[in-house]
Scaffold this motif. Structure first.
Motif, PDB file in Angstrom:
ATOM      1  N   ARG A  27       3.900  40.282   8.711  1.00 14.38           N
ATOM      2  CA  ARG A  27       5.648  40.629   8.910  1.00 14.38           C
ATOM      3  C   ARG A  27       6.433  39.480   9.303  1.00 14.38           C
ATOM      4  NH1 ARG A  27       2.683  44.685  11.252  1.00 14.38           N
ATOM      5  NH2 ARG A  27       3.025  43.820  13.300  1.00 14.38           N
ATOM      6  N   VAL A  28       7.025  38.791   8.834  1.00 18.10           N
ATOM      7  CA  VAL A  28       7.865  37.523   8.873  1.00 18.10           C
ATOM      8  C   VAL A  28       6.953  36.534   9.578  1.00 18.10           C
ATOM      9  CG1 VAL A  28       9.903  36.887  10.038  1.00 18.10           C
ATOM     10  CG2 VAL A  28       9.766  39.174   9.479  1.00 18.10           C
ATOM     11  N   GLY A  29       5.808  36.268   8.634  1.00 13.23           N
ATOM     12  CA  GLY A  29       4.746  35.359   9.196  1.00 13.23           C
ATOM     13  C   GLY A  29       3.701  35.636   9.975  1.00 13.23           C
ATOM     14  N   LEU A  30       4.022  36.803  10.843  1.00 11.19           N
ATOM     15  CA  LEU A  30       3.114  37.167  11.969  1.00 11.19           C
ATOM     16  C   LEU A  30       1.810  37.550  11.432  1.00 11.19           C
ATOM     17  CD1 LEU A  30       2.718  37.909  14.971  1.00 11.19           C
ATOM     18  CD2 LEU A  30       3.511  39.884  14.615  1.00 11.19           C
ATOM     19  N   ALA A  52      10.037  30.326  14.382  1.00 15.73           N
ATOM     20  CA  ALA A  52       8.869  31.068  14.004  1.00 15.73           C
ATOM     21  C   ALA A  52       7.989  31.526  15.244  1.00 15.73           C
ATOM     22  CB  ALA A  52       7.960  29.848  13.207  1.00 15.73           C
ATOM     23  N   HIS A  53       8.476  30.796  16.390  1.00 14.91           N
ATOM     24  CA  HIS A  53       7.682  31.053  17.593  1.00 14.91           C
ATOM     25  C   HIS A  53       8.612  31.119  18.613  1.00 14.91           C
ATOM     26  CE1 HIS A  53       3.310  31.212  16.766  1.00 14.91           C
ATOM     27  NE2 HIS A  53       3.780  30.265  15.813  1.00 14.91           N
ATOM     28  N   SER A  54       8.901  32.157  19.691  1.00 12.95           N
ATOM     29  CA  SER A  54       9.747  32.024  20.925  1.00 12.95           C
ATOM     30  C   SER A  54       9.684  30.932  21.855  1.00 12.95           C
ATOM     31  CB  SER A  54       9.873  33.484  21.452  1.00 12.95           C
ATOM     32  OG  SER A  54       8.558  33.798  22.054  1.00 12.95           O
ATOM     33  N   MET A  55       8.465  30.524  21.678  1.00 10.27           N
ATOM     34  CA  MET A  55       8.282  29.329  22.603  1.00 10.27           C
ATOM     35  C   MET A  55       7.448  28.048  21.845  1.00 10.27           C
ATOM     36  SD  MET A  55       6.928  31.149  26.110  1.00 10.27           S
ATOM     37  CE  MET A  55       7.089  29.870  27.176  1.00 10.27           C
ATOM     38  N   PHE A  56       7.113  26.962  22.552  1.00  6.65           N
ATOM     39  CA  PHE A  56       6.826  25.892  22.008  1.00  6.65           C
ATOM     40  C   PHE A  56       5.482  26.026  21.096  1.00  6.65           C
ATOM     41  CE2 PHE A  56       5.343  25.113  26.071  1.00  6.65           C
ATOM     42  CZ  PHE A  56       3.820  24.619  25.932  1.00  6.65           C
ATOM     43  N   VAL A  57       5.629  25.187  20.057  1.00  5.73           N
ATOM     44  CA  VAL A  57       4.288  25.471  19.120  1.00  5.73           C
ATOM     45  C   VAL A  57       3.241  24.601  19.509  1.00  5.73           C
ATOM     46  CG1 VAL A  57       3.529  25.238  16.802  1.00  5.73           C
ATOM     47  CG2 VAL A  57       5.779  25.676  16.948  1.00  5.73           C
TER      48      VAL A  57
END
Length: 437
Positions: free
Chosen positions: A7-10, A364-369
């Protein structure tokens, strides 16, 4: 556990922050992390997922979990020779070697048997020290024996079977000797599986024979902690970067420095290398190329993805970013490079030779990759059949595992383009003759 649909990349969520990611084979991915040694209630360890594609989306199904007690997993590397899989993981000042074994286990009422995701042997039970800080872990009861006994239980109703991975702790070596709170920061295994390199807070690169983990060289490489290490395609050279701002190329066999990368910055801006990866060579005669991520020490200046010609020591191509970069991966065919950012959690994928951006995934993520890994094409086992030319899996401290794919780029054959051009010219002449022009 049911399959996780995209879902949206998840792909999936875990219950701890993620710091490291590795493909074990062409279909199984391992992620590691945790909450640390503090009593936070957040576990430390690994999760292994099986990836597949249903024609529309990628799917991740959890296969195995492994706890590492009080040791958070900040870095790891794996090697698959087609017969065996090894995993090495940084656990504080030590590097732990695991034998990763696959087995078929029964399913009871559609679910994996309880307690089969624990490992053989405890990861923190030491039998003492020997040699160069070598520790041998105690082994507990073998899981496969327990599974075999369960199979013989008349009360157990097994109707399905499932591939399971078992992580067996082997030996542990100390890889960082910082006086206060030593910590291994990075570990890499050479593509041919003969060497392993580790780096930590003390700035020393240590080279080991793999998988026996016998010391070869101590490279007093840097004055500050190591940020990244990578071997070239044949495993003869290793590149290292550190918070001291230096990028050094070493002869891994002889243990000597061969080159150091440097570049002239505009306006005397200061930069620090964050990540590096060799671009895989598809031909033996091709030159080594290296990707680096360079972050400016001032937020006013851009960060860069750079492609280096190692032989000339020059930058071939570069792409600029308006924020700090944190993660990078290169596809195993050398066609693509992916980059993750620090603040916005954005993922970008580029064509490797031209650094043309082909995919941009903001937030894509809510915090750093914290990690990126391309789905392999050349790794042992059948690759995943999908409608994508390439796909990269990303992780973050937001506990999420996501995937980002590039659809196949549709191009016309050269001969068809020529025919269309000829037909267009002929059509233009016919039209002009008809109109009397």
């Amino acid at each position: 556990m049911p399959s996780r649909r995209n879902r949206v990349g998840l792909l999936a969520r875990v219950n701890f922050p993620l710091y490291t990611i590795q493909m074990l084979d062409s279909r199984h991915i391992l992620v590691g992390g945790g909450g640390g040694s503090a009593n936070t209630g957040i576990s430390n360890g690994f999760e292994i997922f099986e990836l597949s594609h249903d024609g529309w989306n990628f799917i991740a199904e959890r296969v195995t979990g492994h706890k590492t007690d009080a040791s958070v997993v900040m870095n790891c590397a794996s090697y698959n020779d087609g017969k065996r899989i090894w995993l090495v993981a940084g656990q504080e000042s030590h590097c732990q070697l695991y034998n990763v074994k696959s087995t078929i286990v029964p399913l009871e009422n559609g679910e994996l048997l309880k307690n089969t995701t624990t490992t053989v042997g405890g990861s923190n039970n030491s039998d003492g020290l020997s040699g160069d800080k070598l520790r041998q872990r105690r082994k507990s009861e073998r899981i496969d024996e327990k599974i075999e006994s369960l199979k013989q239980d008349d009360n157990a109703n097994f109707t399905h079977k499932k591939l399971q991975f078992i992580l067996q702790p082997s030996i542990s070596i100390q890889t960082d000797f910082t006086a206060s709170e030593p910590l291994q920061r990075i570990v890499r295994i050479s593509p041919n599986g003969k060497l392993m390199a580790t780096g930590g807070l003390d700035g020393v690169i240590r080279l080991w024979k793999f998988p026996h983990l016998e010391k070869l060289h101590d490279l007093k490489a840097h004055t500050k902690e190591i940020d990244d290490i990578d071997f070239n395609s044949d495993g003869n050279f290793v590149a290292t970067i550190s918070k001291d701002g230096r990028a050094i190329i070493w002869n891994a066999i002889k243990g000597i420095k061969t080159d150091e990368l440097s570049w002239n910055t505009s306006g005397n801006a200061k930069y620090v290398y964050k990540r590096l990866r060799y671009r895989i060579r598809n031909e033996k005669k091709s030159k080594d190329q290296l990707f680096t991520l360079s972050n400016a020490t001032s937020s006013k200046n851009s960060s860069y993805l750079q492609l280096w010609d190692i032989e000339q020591g020059t930058i071939i191509k570069s792409a600029s970013f308006n924020e700090t970069l944190s993660a990078m991966a290169v596809s195993d065919d050398g066609k693509f490079v992916a980059v993750g950012t620090m603040f916005s959690g954005t993922i970008d994928i580029f064509i490797a030779f031209s650094l043309q951006r082909v995919l941009h995934v903001p937030g894509a993520h809510s915090m750093f990759v914290t990690g990126l890994e391309f789905l392999p094409i050349q790794l042992n086992g059948p690759s995943i059949t999908s409608n994508s030319e390439a796909a990269v899996v990303s992780i973050s401290v937001d506990n999420k595992i996501c995937i980002h794919s590039i659809p196949f780029r549709h191009t016309l054959p050269f001969w068809l383009v020529i025919i269309l051009i000829i037909l267009s010219i002929c059509g233009a002449f016919i039209f002009c003759s008809f109109m009397g022009i």
